[in-house]
Design a protein around this motif. Sequence first.
Motif, PDB file in Angstrom:
ATOM      1  N   GLN A  87      31.395  46.533  29.883  1.00  0.00           N
ATOM      2  CA  GLN A  87      31.712  45.108  29.929  1.00  0.00           C
ATOM      3  C   GLN A  87      32.838  44.869  30.930  1.00  0.00           C
ATOM      4  N   HIS A  88      32.601  43.973  31.879  1.00  0.00           N
ATOM      5  CA  HIS A  88      33.641  43.680  32.868  1.00  0.00           C
ATOM      6  C   HIS A  88      34.434  42.461  32.409  1.00  0.00           C
ATOM      7  N   LEU A  89      35.718  42.657  32.253  1.00  0.00           N
ATOM      8  CA  LEU A  89      36.560  41.573  31.749  1.00  0.00           C
ATOM      9  C   LEU A  89      37.113  40.699  32.865  1.00  0.00           C
ATOM     10  N   VAL A  90      37.002  41.184  34.106  1.00  0.00           N
ATOM     11  CA  VAL A  90      37.498  40.383  35.234  1.00  0.00           C
ATOM     12  C   VAL A  90      36.353  39.529  35.765  1.00  0.00           C
ATOM     13  N   GLY A  91      36.461  38.225  35.566  1.00  0.00           N
ATOM     14  CA  GLY A  91      35.446  37.304  36.055  1.00  0.00           C
ATOM     15  C   GLY A  91      35.911  36.632  37.328  1.00  0.00           C
ATOM     16  N   ASN A  92      35.042  35.844  37.927  1.00  0.00           N
ATOM     17  CA  ASN A  92      35.446  35.155  39.175  1.00  0.00           C
ATOM     18  C   ASN A  92      34.647  33.870  39.383  1.00  0.00           C
ATOM     19  N   ASN A 152      28.952  42.447  38.087  1.00  0.00           N
ATOM     20  CA  ASN A 152      28.663  43.876  37.926  1.00  0.00           C
ATOM     21  C   ASN A 152      29.789  44.766  38.439  1.00  0.00           C
ATOM     22  N   TYR A 153      30.812  44.153  38.992  1.00  0.00           N
ATOM     23  CA  TYR A 153      31.865  44.984  39.581  1.00  0.00           C
ATOM     24  C   TYR A 153      33.203  44.248  39.502  1.00  0.00           C
ATOM     25  N   SER A 154      34.227  44.974  39.061  1.00  0.00           N
ATOM     26  CA  SER A 154      35.595  44.437  39.085  1.00  0.00           C
ATOM     27  C   SER A 154      36.288  44.974  40.327  1.00  0.00           C
ATOM     28  N   ASP A 201      32.366  50.414  52.017  1.00  0.00           N
ATOM     29  CA  ASP A 201      33.531  49.765  51.395  1.00  0.00           C
ATOM     30  C   ASP A 201      33.836  50.429  50.049  1.00  0.00           C
ATOM     31  N   GLU A 202      34.761  49.822  49.283  1.00  0.00           N
ATOM     32  CA  GLU A 202      35.216  50.475  48.041  1.00  0.00           C
ATOM     33  C   GLU A 202      34.100  50.649  47.016  1.00  0.00           C
ATOM     34  N   LEU A 203      33.177  49.675  46.933  1.00  0.00           N
ATOM     35  CA  LEU A 203      32.057  49.801  45.992  1.00  0.00           C
ATOM     36  C   LEU A 203      31.142  50.948  46.408  1.00  0.00           C
ATOM     37  N   ARG A 211      22.142  48.275  41.539  1.00  0.00           N
ATOM     38  CA  ARG A 211      21.448  47.195  40.842  1.00  0.00           C
ATOM     39  C   ARG A 211      22.189  46.737  39.592  1.00  0.00           C
ATOM     40  N   ARG A 212      22.774  47.696  38.854  1.00  0.00           N
ATOM     41  CA  ARG A 212      23.378  47.370  37.562  1.00  0.00           C
ATOM     42  C   ARG A 212      24.897  47.319  37.576  1.00  0.00           C
ATOM     43  N   GLY A 213      25.514  47.738  38.658  1.00  0.00           N
ATOM     44  CA  GLY A 213      26.972  47.717  38.724  1.00  0.00           C
ATOM     45  C   GLY A 213      27.591  49.036  38.333  1.00  0.00           C
ATOM     46  N   VAL A 214      28.912  49.083  38.428  1.00  0.00           N
ATOM     47  CA  VAL A 214      29.631  50.313  38.074  1.00  0.00           C
ATOM     48  C   VAL A 214      30.622  50.031  36.944  1.00  0.00           C
TER      49      VAL A 214
END
Lengths: 71, 148
Positions: free
Chosen positions: A3-8, A43-45, B83-85, B145-148
Amino acid sequence: MGQHLVGNHIRKLRFNHDEMTQQQLADKAGVTRQTIVALEKGNYSPSLELAFRIARAFGLSLEEVFFYGEE
Amino acid sequence: MTYQEKKSIVSILSTILITAGYWAYMYPQRPGGGLESAETFRYWGSFVLVLTVISIAAHIVISIAFNIVYRISTGEKEPGFADELDKIIELKSHRNSFLVFILGFMAAMASLVIGQPSQLMFVILIAAGFAADVTGSASKLYHYRRGV
């Protein structure tokens, strides 16, 4: 994934900035379009540095672009 | 679908094609006779070395061809940097790939311990290398596709 807690508000902000494309924002922030896609999907913070670069690309403060937890 | 996702799929498919093609060409040429002969070890040694070289060369050629097709079909230029991702996903995919190879390596050593022919050990090692490669690309696709 976790779960990513940082939204935007990136998607809304892009729209409000003359419908800036994901690629344009990616170029300004120095990342690939894939990273902007992942951020918008939640999907990414990002790292603190990237968060600042994105906020700067919109000319806003960090808190106006990102938030912690539910909003 | 983004560039990185498409590239991961192309990488999985090319790994399967290269390994299957090479295996289909080389495996029938394996030496007969004694399973532990010097000829057998030479055969499997060259099998692994040539497969490694062919795999690297083929991946480079396929990657260049993919970039050309991507540019023509989408009108976009491929990202010229990581990049960082990208770096986080690269690390995670390497970790998964390494884990799979180590499991295969352990299985290969276990086959010797239980008295299986050395030929089986080489087959397990090659299969582990193949599975590790596919796992790395599949991990990338999953995380893009699903993120990290």
